[in-house]
Design an enzyme around this catalytic site. Structure first.
Site: not given
Length: 582
Positions: A303, A151, A305, A301
Site C-alpha cells: 500500500d 499494508s 506507506d 510495500d
C-alpha cells in the site's frame, strides 16, 4: 450432537444466510458439512475486535474473519458514530482501497452503508496508496477517512483503517468509543439492501492530483543534478503509478521497474510475504539492479506507506535497515531546517524501539526530538503545541518526511527525498553509504537489530504475557556480561520517553498512555527493548549498540563488533524470557 455443536451450526447457518458473498457462503457450507467443531468454533466464538486505527484479519467466512458481512458491521458502526454528529456527517468520510483481494468490494460496501446513513462520502477513483487517503482527509476537510488495506500483511489478510480530521490515525479514547458502537451492531440485522444498489458519493479524483502536485513540489530535481539509474518495485501493490507520477512532476526520470512486481496482484506470486523487510523479498529487485547497472533500489510495500532502500556495497547490494534510512532522511531534513528559516520551533520524532541516533542528530542541530510509543498515531502528533513536526520515523520502514501533507507514514514522499539525497551525494562524488559513515564518525556508530519470539497454541499469548511479567518483577542483573538498569514504560511515563537517558520527557497536555514495554540498559552503550505484540503470540525484541569510532578505517570492524554484540544481547534476552530463564 451436543448443545455447543448445535449452537455453532445454527450460528453458521444464520451467518451464511445473511452473507451476500457466494464464496464465503460456500466456505461455510463446507465447514458445516465437515462437522469440524474446532474450525467452526474458530470462526464463531467471538467477533473481530476493532482496535486502535481499525481492524485487520485473515479473510474468510464468519465473524472471526474479514468478509463482506464483518466489514459491513464495521461500516455500520462507523456510520452510526458519524451520523450522531451532524457536522461530522456533513464533512463525511473519504473512502479508499488498495489492490488486495476484496479491497474494492469492502470499500464500496462501506461507502454504500455510510452514504445511506446520511453521511457524506468522498470516494477515491481507484486502488491507491494509503498515504493518498491520509492526504485526502485533510485536503477535502473530511471528518474521517476509511482505507481498506492490510499494508504488508500476508496475502490472506485485509483490513479497515480509520483516520480522523487531522489526517492522522485514530488514538484513544476515540477508538474505544467507536469500538463500542461497532460492538452494538448486529451483523445479521443490517439495513435492507446494504449489499447492493447505487448510492450517493462525491468523486475525490482531484485529491489524487493534488497529492501528486504537493509531494512533487517539495522534491523538484535541481538543475545539473546527476541522473541516477533507479530500480523500483511496488511488490505487487499500488505504489508504481503514483510514484512515477510524483517523480515525473518533480522532474526526475522514470525508474526501472521490477516488471514481475509492477502491477497490483493480490496473490503476491513472487514473494512468500509482501513485506520488504522479510528475507528474500527484494531478491528480484536486486537482480534487476544488477542487470541494469543501477545506482539505487527503491521498494514500496503493497500500500506504499513504507519504503525500503538498497544500495551498492563491496560484496553486492545491501538493504539499509529502517534505522539507517531513518538517520539519512532525518539528517537531510535537519540539514534543511538549519540551513534555512525554520519558524515555530520545529520537532522531529521517532519511537521507543527505534535508534537513538536521530536524537543525537537533532541535538547537534539544535532541534527538539521526541520519542513516542510505537506507531504513527503517536509520531504524527509529536509536535503539537510545542512546534510543528517536520520529520518522524519508526524502524519498521515508516517515514513521515512531509507531515505537513500526510500525517502518517508515506513511502512515496520518502522515496522522492531519498532520490534527492542520493543525487546530491552523487554530485559530490559520494554515496548514501558514505553519508552513513560520516554520521557514524560524527555522532557515534549506532547499530540496531531485531528478533521475534513466537509461541504456538491456544495459550500462547498468555504464556508470553506471563514471561514478560516474570522478567518485569525479576529483571536480570547482567545481560551479555553487562549490568542492567531498567526503564518500564508501564510505570507512568506520562509523555514521550527520552531513551537516550532512559527518563521520561514530559510533554504537557499531550500524555501518552503507559505501554507494555521494557527497556534494559546493558552497560553504558547498549540497550534491549522488549515489546509484546498484544494481538498475536509474539514478543518483539530490539537491540541497539552505540560505539564511538575514531577513523573511517575502523568503521567496518566496529560495525561487525557492534552487530555481534547486538546479536548477543538479543540471544541473552530471549534466554531470560524462556521458562525458568530469569
Amino acid at each position: 450432537m451436543t448443545g455447543q455443536q448445535t449452537g455453532l451450526v445454527a450460528a453458521a447457518c444464520a451467518w451464511r444466510d445473511a452473507d451476500p458473498d457466494p464464496e464465503t457462503r460456500a466456505e461455510l457450507d463446507q465447514l458445516i458439512a465437515s462437522g469440524d467443531d474446532a474450525a467452526l468454533a474458530g470462526r464463531f466464538e467471538g467477533a473481530l475486535a476493532f482496535g486502535t486505527a481499525g481492524i485487520r484479519a485473515a479473510m474468510g467466512a464468519g465473524p472471526m474473519r474479514l468478509n463482506r458481512l464483518s466489514a459491513a458491521r464495521v461500516a455500520a458502526g462507523l456510520a452510526r458514530y458519524a451520523a450522531a454528529d451532524p457536522a461530522a456527517a456533513a464533512a463525511g468520510f473519504v473512502v479508499g482501497y488498495d489492490g488486495r483481494a476484496n479491497s474494492r468490494v469492502f470499500a464500496t460496501g462501506a461507502a454504500r452503508i455510510l452514504s445511506r446513513a446520511g453521511v457524506r462520502v468522498w470516494l477515491l477513483p481507484r486502488a491507491l496508496p494509503t498515504p493518498v487517503l491520509a492526504f485526502s482527509v485533510r485536503q477535502l476537510h473530511a471528518a474521517y477517512g476509511l482505507m481498506v488495506t492490510a499494508s504488508h500483511n500476508p496475502r490472506e489478510d485485509n483490513g479497515i483503517k480509520v483516520y480522523v480530521a487531522d489526517g492522522g490515525q485514530l488514538v484513544p479514547p476515540d477508538d474505544e468509543h467507536i469500538a463500542a458502537v461497532i460492538d452494538a451492531v448486529d451483523p445479521l440485522r443490517l439495513p435492507a439492501g446494504w449489499a447492493d444498489g447505487p448510492f450517493e458519493f462525491t468523486p475525490a479524483d482531484d485529491a489524487v492530483s493534488a497529492y501528486v502536485s504537493a509531494v512533487a513540489a517539495g522534491g523538484r530535481r535541481p538543475p545539473g543534478t546527476p541522473e541516477l539509474k533507479v530500480v523500483h518495485t511496488a511488490l505487487h501493490g499500488v505504489g508504481d503509478t503514483t510514484l512515477r507520477s510524483v517523480l515525473a512532476a518533480a522532474g526526475w526520470p522514470d525508474p526501472v521497474p521490477v516488471a514481475a512486481q509492477r502491477e497490483p496482484d493480490p496473490a503476491f506470486p513472487t514473494v512468500p510475504y509482501p513485506n520488504p523487510e522479510a528475507p528474500g523479498v527484494l531478491d528480484l529487485a536486486r537482480a534487476a539492479a544488477e542487470a541494469a547497472g543501477a545506482d539505487l533500489v527503491l521498494a514500496n510495500d503493497p500500500d506504499a506507506d513504507r519504503l525500503a532502500v538498497m544500495v551498492p556495497a563491496a560484496d553486492g547490494w545491501r538493504a539499509l535497515t529502517g534505522d539507517e534510512l531513518g538517520a539519512l532522511l532525518g539528517d537531510a531534513v535537519l540539514t534543511r531546517l538549519t540551513s534555512g528559516s525554520a519558524p515555530g520551533n520545529p520537532v522531529v520524532a521517532t519511537t521507543v524501539v527505534s535508534s537513538s541516533l536521530l536524537r543525537r542528530l537533532a541535538q547537534a542541530a539544535g532541534v527538539r526530538c521526541v520519542t513516542t510509543l510505537t506507531g504513527f498515531k503517536w509520531i504524527a502528533r509529536a509536535g503539537g503545541d510545542a512546534g510543528p513536526l517536520r520529520y518522524g520515523y519508526e524502524q519498521a520502514l515508516g517515514y513521515a518526511v512531509r507531515p505537513d501533507l500526510v500525517a502518517d507514514k508515506d513511502g512515496i514522499s520518502a522515496a522522492l527525498l531519498v532520490l534527492g539525497v542520493a543525487a546530491e551525494q552523487a554530485r559530490q562524488g559520494r554515496t548514501l553509504a558514505g553519508r552513513l559513515d560520516d554520521l557514524a564518525l560524527a555522532h557515534g556508530l549506532h547499530v540496531t537489530r531485531e528478533r521475534s519470539l513466537r509461541a504456538d497454541g491456544p495459550a500462547a499469548l498468555a504464556q508470553l504475557a506471563d514471561a514478560v511479567e516474570r522478567v518485569r518483577k525479576q529483571p536480570p542483573r547482567l545481560l551479555a556480561g553487562q549490568p542492567v538498569t531498567v526503564t518500564d514504560l508501564r510505570d507512568g511515563a506520562a509523555g514521550v520517553v527520552d531513551l537516550a537517558g532512559g527518563t521520561a520527557e514530559r510533554d504537557p497536555g499531550r500524555p501518552v498512555p503507559p505501554a507494555d514495554v521494557l527497556i534494559w540498559h546493558a552497560g553504558s552503550d547498549a540497550r534491549v527493548m522488549i515489546r509484546p505484540s498484544g494481538t498475536e503470540p509474539v514478543i518483539k525484541l530490539y537491540a541497539e549498540v552505540v560505539k564511538q569510532v575514531g577513523s573511517r578505517s575502523e568503521l567496518a570492524a566496529a560495525r561487525a563488533t557492534a552487530a555481534a554484540h547486538a546479536a548477543e544481547l538479543l540471544a541473552a534476552a530471549a534466554a531470560v524470557l524462556e521458562p525458568g530463564g530469569a
